[in-house]
Design an enzyme around this catalytic site. Structure first.
Site, PDB file in Angstrom:
ATOM      1  N   LYS A 248      15.359  27.734 -12.811  1.00 25.16           N
ATOM      2  CA  LYS A 248      14.377  26.527 -13.041  1.00 25.16           C
ATOM      3  C   LYS A 248      15.119  25.199 -12.578  1.00 25.16           C
ATOM      4  O   LYS A 248      14.591  24.096 -12.235  1.00 25.16           O
ATOM      5  CB  LYS A 248      13.965  26.548 -14.348  1.00 25.16           C
ATOM      6  CG  LYS A 248      12.830  27.458 -14.882  1.00 25.16           C
ATOM      7  CD  LYS A 248      11.608  27.206 -14.287  1.00 25.16           C
ATOM      8  CE  LYS A 248      10.447  28.125 -14.777  1.00 25.16           C
ATOM      9  NZ  LYS A 248       9.225  27.652 -14.025  1.00 25.16           N
TER      10      LYS A 248
ATOM     11  N   SER B 260       7.607  26.528 -21.784  1.00 27.97           N
ATOM     12  CA  SER B 260       7.817  27.644 -22.768  1.00 27.97           C
ATOM     13  C   SER B 260       9.209  27.562 -22.932  1.00 27.97           C
ATOM     14  O   SER B 260       9.638  28.144 -23.821  1.00 27.97           O
ATOM     15  CB  SER B 260       7.466  29.148 -21.944  1.00 27.97           C
ATOM     16  OG  SER B 260       6.188  29.136 -21.794  1.00 27.97           O
TER      17      SER B 260
END
Length: 369
Positions: free
Chosen positions: A56, A81
């Protein structure tokens, strides 16, 4: 409307130049014993070894460093999340701006702690996509900060796509397919855009958790030919709870060749295999890709015949689940404790995976790092 492949590839190349100072070139590993088990050459791209513990960081850095100074100074906000929130907090610390992360209250404590460590401000919400989006919109309206989606953004997609170009260089373009997890579609969309532009013969396969509530919406959308929204999957893969959007859906629809849906027990078995036999610690979301590669559908399905050189993206390693012994997972307890506490029992492990023993299990490094 899907942007042209050349335009997408240009964006990915520009992203790589932009983020190179801030990311690691992660290694590619091969495990001879696992190759022997599957009859295929598996190459693992180890994105769990990135600075923030997941791929990410690529999309977050590209999004942050694409902002003007005036916009960045107002801060950024996202819902996540965990891994995207961690990455955005870290990227914001590099850029010198603030980051607010809207996080489900039951997210793993390890991920909450990392967000805090990197300077992100935590705002909690109920563990549903609708709640995440609503609270995030409230924060954005109150602060004037810029929303940075975890997936549905061309800047994020381009950043994630850099992993594919890096992977290809490391293995000298010698792959038949790449398997990566999917939920919001930023990673698989970026990979597909990059691969189909430079080496279209390589198949792109998405791995998706079925969940105990049969909520594999990406697979269902591909079959229907239109974007479907199913309930949030009830799965131990807590990093795969996002939805496809208007940017990522066309990429998945047009460029991803197939979706393999895996069950919870297959994810757990793959995660356990990584830890106990390969000595690689990954989170359930990352293990989903290996679960797909080990699935009967992939190993024996006619549509996958000839796909012998398989690239697998190990997407993240931010996990507190103890998989040091064989597992049976009580999903309700896992959900209650944010997948950070699960009950374990001594359960029989599949014989095919127990064969992975001996002195030749050590990894082989492929390519340069």
């Amino acid at each position: 409307m899907l942007k042209s492949s050349n335009s997408l590839l240009n964006s990915i190349n520009e992203a790589y130049l932009r983020i190179s100072p801030y990311i690691k070139v992660t290694p590619v590993l091969s495990f001879p014993s696992l190759n022997q088990l599957t009859g295929k050459d598996l190459a693992f791209k180890c994105e769990h070894l990135q600075q923030t513990g997941s791929f990410k960081i690529r999309g977050a850095c590209n999004a942050l460093f694409s902002l003007s100074d005036n916009v960045a100074n107002l801060g950024v906000v996202t819902h996540s999340s965990g891994n995207h929130g961690i990455a955005l907090s870290y990227a914001s610390s590099l850029r010198g701006c603030s980051a607010t992360v809207v996080l489900p209250w039951n997210s793993p404590k390890s991920k909450q702690n990392l967000i805090h460590e990197y300077g992100g401000k935590l705002v909690y919400c109920e563990p549903t996509v609708c709640a995440r989006e609503a609270v995030c919109a409230q924060v954005q309206a109150q602060t004037g900060s810029t929303f940075v989606p975890s997936s549905n953004s061309m800047q994020v997609v381009a950043g994630q796509g850099t992993v594919a170009l890096e992977f290809l260089e490391q293995v000298s373009y010698d792959l038949d397919c790449i398997i990566a997890p999917v939920s919001g579609g930023g990673l698989i969309g970026g990979i597909a855009a990059a691969i189909k532009a430079v080496c279209p013969r390589i198949k792109i396969i998405a791995a998706e958790p079925q969940g105990t509530n049969n909520a594999a919406d990406v697979a269902a959308s591909k079959i229907a030919g239109r974007l479907l929204y199913l309930p949030t999957p009830e799965t131990i893969a807590d990093g795969l709870l996002a939805r496809l959007g208007d940017i990522t859906w066309p990429l998945v629809r047009d460029l991803v060749d197939d979706v393999i849906v895996v069950q919870e027990k297959e994810i757990i078995q793959a995660m356990l295999l990584c830890r106990t036999e390969l000595n690689v610690s990954v989170e359930p979301s990352a293990a989903t890709a290996l679960a797909a590669a080990l699935s009967s559908r992939f190993l024996h399905g006619k549509q996958f015949e000839g796909l012998n050189k398989v690239g697998i993206i190990l997407t993240g390693g931010n996990c507190t689940i103890d998989v040091s012994s064989d597992l049976h997972v009580d999903r309700h307890k896992a959900a209650k404790y944010g997948s950070s506490r699960i009950e374990t029992t001594n359960a029989p492990f599949p014989a095919s995976l127990r064969r992975l023993t001996g002195s030749d299990n050590g990894p082989t490094l492929l390519g340069d790092v």
